[in-house]
Design a protein around this motif. Structure first.
Motif, PDB file in Angstrom:
ATOM      1  N   MET A   1       0.850  -1.194   0.000  1.00 64.79           N
ATOM      2  CA  MET A   1       0.000   0.000   0.000  1.00 64.79           C
ATOM      3  C   MET A   1       0.887   1.246   0.000  1.00 64.79           C
ATOM      4  SD  MET A   1      -3.317  -0.166  -0.071  1.00 64.79           S
ATOM      5  CE  MET A   1      -4.024  -1.376   1.070  1.00 64.79           C
ATOM      6  N   THR A   2       0.581   2.177  -0.883  1.00 60.59           N
ATOM      7  CA  THR A   2       1.359   3.407  -0.970  1.00 60.59           C
ATOM      8  C   THR A   2       0.586   4.551  -0.319  1.00 60.59           C
ATOM      9  OG1 THR A   2       0.400   3.786  -3.124  1.00 60.59           O
ATOM     10  CG2 THR A   2       2.553   2.732  -3.072  1.00 60.59           C
ATOM     11  N   HIS A   3       1.254   5.685  -0.191  1.00 65.63           N
ATOM     12  CA  HIS A   3       0.537   6.855   0.317  1.00 65.63           C
ATOM     13  C   HIS A   3       1.170   8.132  -0.227  1.00 65.63           C
ATOM     14  CE1 HIS A   3       3.937   6.758   3.124  1.00 65.63           C
ATOM     15  NE2 HIS A   3       3.711   8.046   3.279  1.00 65.63           N
ATOM     16  N   LEU A   4       0.440   9.218  -0.059  1.00 66.47           N
ATOM     17  CA  LEU A   4       0.888  10.549  -0.452  1.00 66.47           C
ATOM     18  C   LEU A   4       1.011  11.376   0.818  1.00 66.47           C
ATOM     19  CD1 LEU A   4      -1.487  11.952  -3.236  1.00 66.47           C
ATOM     20  CD2 LEU A   4       0.942  11.509  -3.491  1.00 66.47           C
ATOM     21  N   SER A   5       1.910  12.368   0.805  1.00 67.70           N
ATOM     22  CA  SER A   5       1.917  13.329   1.903  1.00 67.70           C
ATOM     23  C   SER A   5       1.536  14.686   1.337  1.00 67.70           C
ATOM     24  CB  SER A   5       3.301  13.408   2.544  1.00 67.70           C
ATOM     25  OG  SER A   5       3.532  12.228   3.272  1.00 67.70           O
ATOM     26  N   VAL A   6       0.440  15.218   1.819  1.00 69.68           N
ATOM     27  CA  VAL A   6      -0.025  16.513   1.338  1.00 69.68           C
ATOM     28  C   VAL A   6      -0.257  17.412   2.545  1.00 69.68           C
ATOM     29  CG1 VAL A   6      -1.817  17.739   0.056  1.00 69.68           C
ATOM     30  CG2 VAL A   6      -1.145  15.441  -0.652  1.00 69.68           C
ATOM     31  N   ALA A   7       0.508  18.501   2.621  1.00 67.48           N
ATOM     32  CA  ALA A   7       0.396  19.475   3.721  1.00 67.48           C
ATOM     33  C   ALA A   7       0.439  18.768   5.073  1.00 67.48           C
ATOM     34  CB  ALA A   7      -0.885  20.302   3.568  1.00 67.48           C
ATOM     35  N   GLY A   8       1.375  17.829   5.194  1.00 70.21           N
ATOM     36  CA  GLY A   8       1.565  17.140   6.472  1.00 70.21           C
ATOM     37  C   GLY A   8       0.553  16.048   6.742  1.00 70.21           C
ATOM     38  N   ARG A   9      -0.388  15.830   5.820  1.00 73.10           N
ATOM     39  CA  ARG A   9      -1.369  14.759   6.034  1.00 73.10           C
ATOM     40  C   ARG A   9      -0.975  13.540   5.215  1.00 73.10           C
ATOM     41  NH1 ARG A   9      -6.951  15.926   4.322  1.00 73.10           N
ATOM     42  NH2 ARG A   9      -7.333  13.788   5.040  1.00 73.10           N
ATOM     43  N   ARG A  10      -1.220  12.366   5.805  1.00 74.36           N
ATOM     44  CA  ARG A  10      -0.917  11.131   5.099  1.00 74.36           C
ATOM     45  C   ARG A  10      -2.196  10.658   4.396  1.00 74.36           C
ATOM     46  NH1 ARG A  10       2.628   6.427   5.876  1.00 74.36           N
ATOM     47  NH2 ARG A  10       1.412   4.576   5.345  1.00 74.36           N
ATOM     48  N   ILE A  11      -2.105  10.512   3.068  1.00 74.78           N
ATOM     49  CA  ILE A  11      -3.262  10.114   2.264  1.00 74.78           C
ATOM     50  C   ILE A  11      -3.001   8.707   1.724  1.00 74.78           C
ATOM     51  CG2 ILE A  11      -4.703  10.716   0.279  1.00 74.78           C
ATOM     52  CD1 ILE A  11      -4.684  12.998   2.239  1.00 74.78           C
TER      53      ILE A  11
END
Lengths: 99, 111, 119
Positions: free
Chosen positions: B1-11
Motif C-alpha cells: 500500500m502506498t501513500h501521499l503526503s499533502v500538507a503534512g497529512r498522510r493520504i
C-alpha cells in the motif's frame, strides 16, 4: 425468434416456472433440468399446467435428472439426454437460462 | 500500500494509486496526484475533475470512457464532451486518469 | 452489427448478488456499445422502489447506480405490469423511467432480442 427457456430451480420454492409460463411465446420451448424436473411430480398443479400447454410449445426434461429423482415424464414431455440438450440449444434461435 | 503526503497529512492510496477514501480528496491532493503523473492541471482539467465528482455523487460509481464523454457533453456541451478533448487532457485514458485525480475509485467497467 | 441482449432482472435488490450482477452485465455491455435492454420482472421490480436506504445494510447504492444506465447506453428499460401490481408498486413512483408492459408485450419483447439472460 423462438426461445428455449431453461429452468433448473424447483417450482415449489420459487416463481421461475410460473413467470416463464406466462411469458412463453407461441413457438418457444421449455427444458426442465435439475430441481425444475420436480414440476413433473404427479398430482401437482405444476404438472397439470404443463400437460395443458398448447401443442406448439416444446416441453423437454433431462433424463438423468428425472432418473435421479425417480420421476417419470408424461407423454406430453419429451425426455432428452445431454446430446439432446445440445441439439435443442442449436435448434432454437436463442436460449434463455433462468439463473 | 502506498501513500501521499499533502500538507503534512498522510493520504492512503490503493495499489493502482487511487485514493482509498473519497473524503481524503482536496484540490491540493489532486495537484499532488497530478504531479505523480507528470501532469499540470489547467482550468480545463479542473472542470472535468469537478464534474466527475458530481457524477460520482449522483451515481455512486466511476464512469467508463463512453459514459464519461456522454456526461461531459450533456453538462458542458459537445466541444468538451468528445474523446479528442478528453484524451488530450488526460493522456489518452480519461476514465482511468481523471477518476484517479478526482479521488474516485478505479472504474470497474473499463478495460 | 452486434447482437442485441435483453437482461431479465428478477431478484430483489438486497438479498444476494444477482441484482448487482445484472447491473454489471449491463454496464460492461454498454461500455462496449452493445444494444442492450433491461427488463425488471418479479422481485426485480423492487430494485425500482423509491426512497430505499441501502446504507442501513452497509450496501452500495444500487438505485443510484441504476440511474447511470442511460449514460452507459442502456436506454431500453422495461418493467412488468403484473410484477408491479402484485407488489403494490405504482409506475409513477419508480426510480427509473421504465416502459411498463403486460405479459403478452413482454413475450413479444423477449422474441425481438437476439439473446436473453435471466438473473
Amino acid at each position: 425468434m423462438a426461445t428455449l427457456h431453461v429452468l433448473s430451480h424447483s417450482p415449489f420454492s420459487d416463481g421461475r416456472l410460473s413467470s416463464c409460463l406466462r411469458l412463453l411465446g407461441p413457438a418457444d420451448g421449455l427444458l426442465l433440468c435439475g430441481d425444475a424436473v420436480y414440476a413433473l411430480q404427479p398430482g401437482t398443479a405444476q404438472r397439470q399446467a404443463l400437460e395443458l400447454m398448447p401443442a406448439a410449445i416444446g416441453l423437454f426434461a433431462l433424463d438423468e435428472d428425472l432418473c435421479a429423482r425417480a420421476l417419470a415424464a408424461p407423454a406430453r414431455v419429451q425426455v432428452v439426454d445431454y446430446p439432446g440438450f445440445v441439439e435443442l440449444s442449436c435448434r432454437f434461435d436463442k436460449v434463455n437460462s433462468w439463473l | 500500500m502506498t501513500h501521499l503526503s499533502v500538507a503534512g497529512r498522510r493520504i492512503e492510496l490503493d495499489k493502482d494509486g487511487y485514493l482509498l477514501a473519497l473524503a481524503d480528496w482536496s484540490e491540493a491532493v489532486a495537484e499532488a496526484l497530478a504531479q505523480q503523473e507528470q501532469l499540470i492541471l489547467s482550468a480545463e482539467h479542473w472542470q472535468i475533475l469537478h464534474l466527475l465528482r458530481a457524477f460520482y455523487a449522483e451515481f455512486q460509481l466511476s464512469p467508463a470512457n463512453r459514459p464519461l464523454i456522454k456526461y461531459v457533453a450533456l453538462k458542458l456541451g459537445p466541444e468538451k464532451g468528445n474523446s479528442l478533448h478528453l484524451n488530450l487532457l488526460f493522456k489518452g485514458a480519461p476514465a482511468k486518469l481523471a477518476a484517479k485525480l478526482a479521488g474516485l475509485p478505479k472504474p470497474t467497467n473499463c478495460l | 452489427m452486434s447482437k442485441s441482449l435483453l437482461i431479465i432482472n428478477r431478484q430483489s435488490p438486497w438479498s444476494g448478488p444477482s441484482a448487482r450482477e445484472a447491473l454489471d452485465i449491463a454496464l460492461a455491455g454498454g461500455a462496449f456499445d452493445l444494444p442492450l435492454g433491461m427488463l425488471f420482472l418479479d422481485d426485480g421490480v423492487f430494485q425500482l422502489a423509491p426512497a430505499q436506504q441501502p446504507s442501513a445494510l452497509q450496501q452500495k447504492d444500487l438505485g443510484a447506480n441504476l440511474q447511470a444506465l442511460p449514460l452507459f447506453g442502456v436506454e431500453s428499460l422495461y418493467a412488468s405490469t403484473r410484477s408491479l401490481q402484485e407488489r403494490g408498486l405504482e409506475q409513477q413512483t419508480l426510480t427509473l423511467a421504465a416502459e411498463v408492459l403486460d405479459d403478452a408485450a413482454l413475450s413479444a419483447l423477449i422474441d425481438r432480442y437476439d439473446q436473453v439472460i435471466t438473473l
